[in-house]
Design a protein around this motif. Structure first.
Motif, short mmCIF file in Angstrom:
data_model
loop_
_atom_site.label_atom_id
_atom_site.label_comp_id
_atom_site.label_asym_id
_atom_site.label_seq_id
_atom_site.Cartn_x
_atom_site.Cartn_y
_atom_site.Cartn_z
N PRO A 24 122.40 -52.24 -64.33
CA PRO A 24 121.29 -53.31 -64.03
C PRO A 24 119.87 -52.93 -63.57
CG PRO A 24 122.82 -53.72 -62.49
CD PRO A 24 123.64 -52.47 -63.32
N GLU A 25 120.11 -51.77 -62.72
CA GLU A 25 118.75 -51.52 -62.28
C GLU A 25 117.71 -50.72 -63.22
OE1 GLU A 25 121.99 -51.16 -59.13
OE2 GLU A 25 121.78 -50.45 -61.32
N PHE A 26 118.57 -50.10 -64.00
CA PHE A 26 118.06 -49.16 -65.20
C PHE A 26 117.48 -50.03 -66.22
CE2 PHE A 26 117.95 -46.17 -68.61
CZ PHE A 26 117.39 -44.89 -68.01
N GLU A 27 118.34 -51.14 -66.58
CA GLU A 27 117.81 -52.38 -67.38
C GLU A 27 116.42 -52.87 -66.78
OE1 GLU A 27 118.71 -52.36 -70.42
OE2 GLU A 27 120.70 -51.28 -70.15
N ILE A 28 116.47 -53.17 -65.68
CA ILE A 28 115.46 -53.86 -65.18
C ILE A 28 113.91 -52.82 -65.20
CG2 ILE A 28 114.31 -54.30 -62.59
CD1 ILE A 28 116.90 -55.50 -62.02
N ALA A 29 114.23 -51.69 -64.84
CA ALA A 29 112.97 -50.67 -64.95
C ALA A 29 112.65 -50.54 -66.35
CB ALA A 29 113.63 -49.03 -64.78
N ARG A 30 113.38 -50.55 -67.27
CA ARG A 30 112.88 -51.05 -68.91
C ARG A 30 112.30 -52.02 -69.22
NH1 ARG A 30 118.93 -48.82 -70.75
NH2 ARG A 30 118.60 -46.55 -71.13
N TRP A 31 112.96 -53.33 -68.92
CA TRP A 31 112.22 -54.38 -68.97
C TRP A 31 110.92 -54.49 -68.41
CZ3 TRP A 31 110.23 -58.41 -66.40
CH2 TRP A 31 109.99 -59.66 -66.89
N ALA A 32 110.71 -53.95 -67.11
CA ALA A 32 109.40 -54.12 -66.50
C ALA A 32 108.48 -53.17 -67.02
CB ALA A 32 109.85 -53.62 -64.92
N ALA A 33 108.75 -52.25 -67.65
CA ALA A 33 107.90 -51.23 -68.41
C ALA A 33 107.24 -52.00 -69.61
CB ALA A 33 108.61 -49.94 -68.78
N VAL A 34 107.90 -52.76 -70.09
CA VAL A 34 107.51 -53.40 -71.26
C VAL A 34 106.68 -54.55 -71.16
CG1 VAL A 34 108.18 -54.74 -73.33
CG2 VAL A 34 109.27 -52.34 -72.92
N HIS A 35 107.27 -55.52 -69.98
CA HIS A 35 106.77 -56.91 -69.80
C HIS A 35 105.69 -57.09 -68.54
CE1 HIS A 35 110.61 -57.54 -71.93
NE2 HIS A 35 109.65 -58.59 -72.63
N LEU A 36 105.51 -56.08 -67.70
CA LEU A 36 104.72 -56.13 -66.48
C LEU A 36 103.49 -55.14 -66.47
CD1 LEU A 36 107.48 -56.64 -63.74
CD2 LEU A 36 106.11 -58.49 -65.11
N THR A 37 102.57 -55.31 -65.98
CA THR A 37 101.48 -54.65 -65.75
C THR A 37 101.69 -53.58 -64.65
OG1 THR A 37 100.12 -55.94 -64.10
CG2 THR A 37 99.67 -56.41 -66.59
N PRO A 38 101.08 -52.45 -64.61
CA PRO A 38 101.37 -51.56 -63.43
C PRO A 38 101.26 -52.27 -62.17
CG PRO A 38 100.17 -50.44 -65.09
CD PRO A 38 100.05 -51.73 -65.37
N GLN A 39 100.35 -53.08 -61.74
CA GLN A 39 100.21 -53.76 -60.79
C GLN A 39 101.21 -54.97 -60.38
OE1 GLN A 39 96.34 -56.08 -60.10
NE2 GLN A 39 96.86 -56.55 -58.20
N GLN A 40 101.71 -55.53 -61.29
CA GLN A 40 102.81 -56.44 -61.14
C GLN A 40 104.01 -55.59 -61.01
OE1 GLN A 40 102.30 -58.11 -65.21
NE2 GLN A 40 101.65 -60.05 -64.20
N ARG A 41 104.28 -54.53 -61.57
CA ARG A 41 105.44 -53.74 -61.22
C ARG A 41 105.58 -53.27 -59.84
NH1 ARG A 41 104.28 -51.34 -66.61
NH2 ARG A 41 103.69 -49.55 -65.57
N ALA A 42 104.21 -52.73 -59.36
CA ALA A 42 104.19 -52.14 -57.93
C ALA A 42 104.26 -53.26 -56.84
CB ALA A 42 102.76 -51.48 -57.69
N GLN A 43 103.92 -54.53 -57.25
CA GLN A 43 104.15 -55.81 -56.19
C GLN A 43 105.51 -56.19 -56.45
OE1 GLN A 43 100.69 -58.20 -57.26
NE2 GLN A 43 99.43 -56.93 -55.88
N ALA A 44 106.47 -55.86 -57.32
CA ALA A 44 107.93 -56.77 -57.35
C ALA A 44 108.81 -55.85 -56.57
CB ALA A 44 108.17 -56.32 -58.92
N THR A 45 109.79 -56.69 -56.40
CA THR A 45 110.93 -56.06 -55.63
C THR A 45 112.29 -56.08 -56.50
OG1 THR A 45 109.99 -57.10 -53.49
CG2 THR A 45 112.31 -56.41 -53.52
#
Length: 166
Positions: free
Chosen positions: A60-81
């Protein structure tokens, strides 16, 4: 880090991860679950382990990384947990760092999982159980959560056919 760094919100998200891990186990997968939460505490994405089909990269952690790369900006990713029932394996820790996700909070550590498997007479996995900070040293990490360890241990025991209390 220790659970002293975990907030009530952290524990709430970790409990959601345990529910997903239980769902994974009931579906024949290994008991791991994870959620991605934005800077405002909203759950953005959730998944569970899906390795029963033979693809051992379906964490699931790998799937989250894949999803985040497509759906979030770099700033949103950096602020996510990313909250997860078990500490990221090296593959997932690397994906997390490469995508630029923020903090990781886990319920049980790789060391705990390794010790439990050893106690139960099970062999080690095919990949070294390295701490997240060894693989991705710049990622902020919190865990384990001692108040959740028995519940997580019980799920892993059940997966391996170990009687409760052993």
């Amino acid at each position: 880090m220790t659970s002293a760094t975990l907030t009530a919100d952290d524990l709430s998200h970790l409990r959601r991860c345990i529910d997903l891990a239980r769902e994974a186990l009931e579906a024949g997968d290994e008991p791991f679950g994870s959620v991605l939460v934005d800077a405002d505490g909203r759950e953005l994405y959730a998944d569970r382990n899906r390795t029963a089909g033979g693809d051992q990269t379906r964490h699931p952690e790998f799937e989250i990384a894949r999803w985040a790369a497509v759906h979030l900006t770099p700033q949103q990713r950096a602020q996510a947990t990313v909250y997860t029932s078990g500490e990221h394996c090296p593959m997932c820790a690397a994906a997390h760092a490469w995508v630029g996700l923020g903090r990781i909070v886990y319920g049980a550590s790789s060391r705990q999982l390794t010790e439990w498997r050893r106690e139960w007479g099970l062999g080690e996995g095919p990949v070294a159980a390295l701490p997240i900070t060894t693989v991705a040293p710049a990622v902020a990490v919190a865990g384990p959560a001692p108040e959740l360890s028995e519940e997580i241990r019980a799920l892993h025991a059940r997966q391996n056919g170990i009687e409760p209390g052993n």
